[in-house]
Scaffold this motif. Sequence first.
Motif, PDB file in Angstrom:
ATOM      1  N   ASP A 138      -9.539   4.281  -1.870  1.00 29.18           N
ATOM      2  CA  ASP A 138      -8.932   3.015  -1.478  1.00 29.18           C
ATOM      3  C   ASP A 138      -9.024   2.061  -2.660  1.00 29.18           C
ATOM      4  O   ASP A 138     -10.105   1.571  -2.989  1.00 29.18           O
ATOM      5  CB  ASP A 138      -9.648   2.436  -0.255  1.00 29.18           C
ATOM      6  CG  ASP A 138      -8.918   1.255   0.341  1.00 29.18           C
ATOM      7  OD1 ASP A 138      -7.684   1.152   0.163  1.00 29.18           O
ATOM      8  OD2 ASP A 138      -9.574   0.428   0.986  1.00 29.18           O
ATOM      9  N   SER A 184      -4.139   3.688  -4.109  1.00 30.77           N
ATOM     10  CA  SER A 184      -4.868   4.330  -3.023  1.00 30.77           C
ATOM     11  C   SER A 184      -4.191   5.649  -2.665  1.00 30.77           C
ATOM     12  O   SER A 184      -2.983   5.789  -2.822  1.00 30.77           O
ATOM     13  CB  SER A 184      -4.872   3.424  -1.786  1.00 30.77           C
ATOM     14  OG  SER A 184      -5.532   2.218  -2.056  1.00 30.77           O
ATOM     15  N   ARG A 227       0.847  -1.191   0.000  1.00 28.21           N
ATOM     16  CA  ARG A 227       0.000   0.000   0.000  1.00 28.21           C
ATOM     17  C   ARG A 227       0.885   1.246   0.000  1.00 28.21           C
ATOM     18  O   ARG A 227       0.923   1.990   0.975  1.00 28.21           O
ATOM     19  CB  ARG A 227      -0.905   0.023   1.239  1.00 28.21           C
ATOM     20  CG  ARG A 227      -1.957  -1.036   1.276  1.00 28.21           C
ATOM     21  CD  ARG A 227      -3.046  -0.666   0.344  1.00 28.21           C
ATOM     22  NE  ARG A 227      -4.264  -1.374   0.730  1.00 28.21           N
ATOM     23  CZ  ARG A 227      -5.316  -1.409  -0.031  1.00 28.21           C
ATOM     24  NH1 ARG A 227      -5.321  -0.794  -1.164  1.00 28.21           N
ATOM     25  NH2 ARG A 227      -6.373  -2.056   0.345  1.00 28.21           N
TER      26      ARG A 227
END
Length: 132
Positions: free
Chosen positions: A66, A87, A22
Amino acid sequence: MTTLKQNPVLFGSFFEDYFPTRPLYFPPVNIYENDRGYNIELNVPGIKKEEIKMQVEKGLLIISYDHPQNSEPKTEKFIKKEFSTKSFKRTFSLDDKINSQGIEASLENGILNVHLPLKEESVAPTKIISIK
């Protein structure tokens, strides 16, 4: 006096190093001012308006997306892949002069446009001066 300022992000490389699945991504932004308030433009190609979350919380405008983790097996064999969607979370401080209840947003051609109007008492009335 600046009424709108972007919050600095601290430890950006720390998070990228420890959360590689991420990574932090900050879509490019333009901010401009006019006599009625501020406008923010975020470059968010390929993202639908339903996927973007916007909220005002404790004097902050928070815009986030997201990106879902796709666990489906890929059937395509890419020769080159430059398109990507990641994201993100962008946070902006709102001054007391901003009418947070009047914030409006639209998404067109991959650009998220956010209008931050000033409160009526913050807008200086135009005065016409006659020359004698």
